[in-house]
Design a protein around this motif. Structure first.
Motif, PDB file in Angstrom:
ATOM      1  N   LEU A  66       0.851  -1.177   0.000  1.00  0.00           N
ATOM      2  CA  LEU A  66       0.000   0.000   0.000  1.00  0.00           C
ATOM      3  C   LEU A  66       0.894   1.236   0.000  1.00  0.00           C
ATOM      4  O   LEU A  66       1.728   1.404   0.891  1.00  0.00           O
ATOM      5  N   VAL A  67       0.751   2.079  -1.016  1.00  0.00           N
ATOM      6  CA  VAL A  67       1.536   3.311  -1.114  1.00  0.00           C
ATOM      7  C   VAL A  67       0.608   4.475  -0.793  1.00  0.00           C
ATOM      8  O   VAL A  67      -0.386   4.686  -1.480  1.00  0.00           O
ATOM      9  N   SER A  68       0.929   5.227   0.256  1.00  0.00           N
ATOM     10  CA  SER A  68       0.083   6.349   0.674  1.00  0.00           C
ATOM     11  C   SER A  68       0.420   7.601  -0.128  1.00  0.00           C
ATOM     12  O   SER A  68       1.409   7.638  -0.868  1.00  0.00           O
ATOM     13  N   ALA A  69      -0.387   8.630   0.028  1.00  0.00           N
ATOM     14  CA  ALA A  69      -0.205   9.872  -0.719  1.00  0.00           C
ATOM     15  C   ALA A  69       1.154  10.514  -0.466  1.00  0.00           C
ATOM     16  O   ALA A  69       1.696  11.190  -1.344  1.00  0.00           O
ATOM     17  N   GLY A  77      -2.747  -4.545   1.579  1.00  0.00           N
ATOM     18  CA  GLY A  77      -3.591  -3.601   0.856  1.00  0.00           C
ATOM     19  C   GLY A  77      -4.531  -2.897   1.815  1.00  0.00           C
ATOM     20  O   GLY A  77      -4.331  -2.918   3.033  1.00  0.00           O
ATOM     21  N   TYR A  78      -5.543  -2.266   1.259  1.00  0.00           N
ATOM     22  CA  TYR A  78      -6.555  -1.631   2.094  1.00  0.00           C
ATOM     23  C   TYR A  78      -7.313  -2.715   2.857  1.00  0.00           C
ATOM     24  O   TYR A  78      -7.751  -3.693   2.258  1.00  0.00           O
ATOM     25  N   PRO A  79      -7.500  -2.558   4.158  1.00  0.00           N
ATOM     26  CA  PRO A  79      -8.170  -3.604   4.930  1.00  0.00           C
ATOM     27  C   PRO A  79      -9.615  -3.839   4.505  1.00  0.00           C
ATOM     28  O   PRO A  79     -10.135  -4.935   4.629  1.00  0.00           O
ATOM     29  N   TRP A  80     -10.256  -2.831   3.942  1.00  0.00           N
ATOM     30  CA  TRP A  80     -11.661  -2.948   3.539  1.00  0.00           C
ATOM     31  C   TRP A  80     -11.832  -3.472   2.120  1.00  0.00           C
ATOM     32  O   TRP A  80     -12.926  -3.815   1.708  1.00  0.00           O
ATOM     33  N   ALA A  81     -10.750  -3.544   1.369  1.00  0.00           N
ATOM     34  CA  ALA A  81     -10.841  -3.927  -0.043  1.00  0.00           C
ATOM     35  C   ALA A  81     -10.710  -5.437  -0.210  1.00  0.00           C
ATOM     36  O   ALA A  81      -9.984  -6.089   0.531  1.00  0.00           O
TER      37      ALA A  81
END
Length: 101
Positions: A66-69, A77-81
């Motif tokens: 996961l690469v943040s802004a 990855g995103y935990p919700w994805a």
């Protein structure tokens, strides 16, 4: 062979992602050769029509990052994805309706 017919297009186009999650690929063992042949025929037709952008598969053995802004990188990855796996194709067409067709 397929019933899908791609038309060569000009003008404003958008890119559409078509994904094939691993869980959706439930194919009897004896049918894999036909599935491969038919899927390659569709890709060949899309290429001939000039609507194919690129495609490929996701290596499920490589963990996501996961690469943040701000550029920070974290494992996962995103935990919700949902998990990303399987294959994908990107087509460039004038409308969503044509991408779905």
């Amino acid at each position: 062979m397929t019933d899908i017919k791609f038309q060569k297009r000009r003008g404003a186009l958008a890119k559409y992602l078509i994904s094939f999650p691993s869980a959706a690929m439930v194919v009897p063992d004896g049918d894999w050769e036909a599935v491969g042949r038919d899927s390659h025929a569709v890709i060949d037709e899309a290429k001939a029509a000039g609507v194919y952008v690129f495609g490929g598969g996701i290596d499920e053995a490589v963990p996501p990052a996961l690469v943040s802004a701000d550029g920070a990188v974290a494992e996962g990855g995103y935990p919700w994805a949902p998990r990303l796996d399987g294959g994908f194709t990107v087509l460039e067409l004038p409308s969503r309706e044509e991408a779905v067709a």
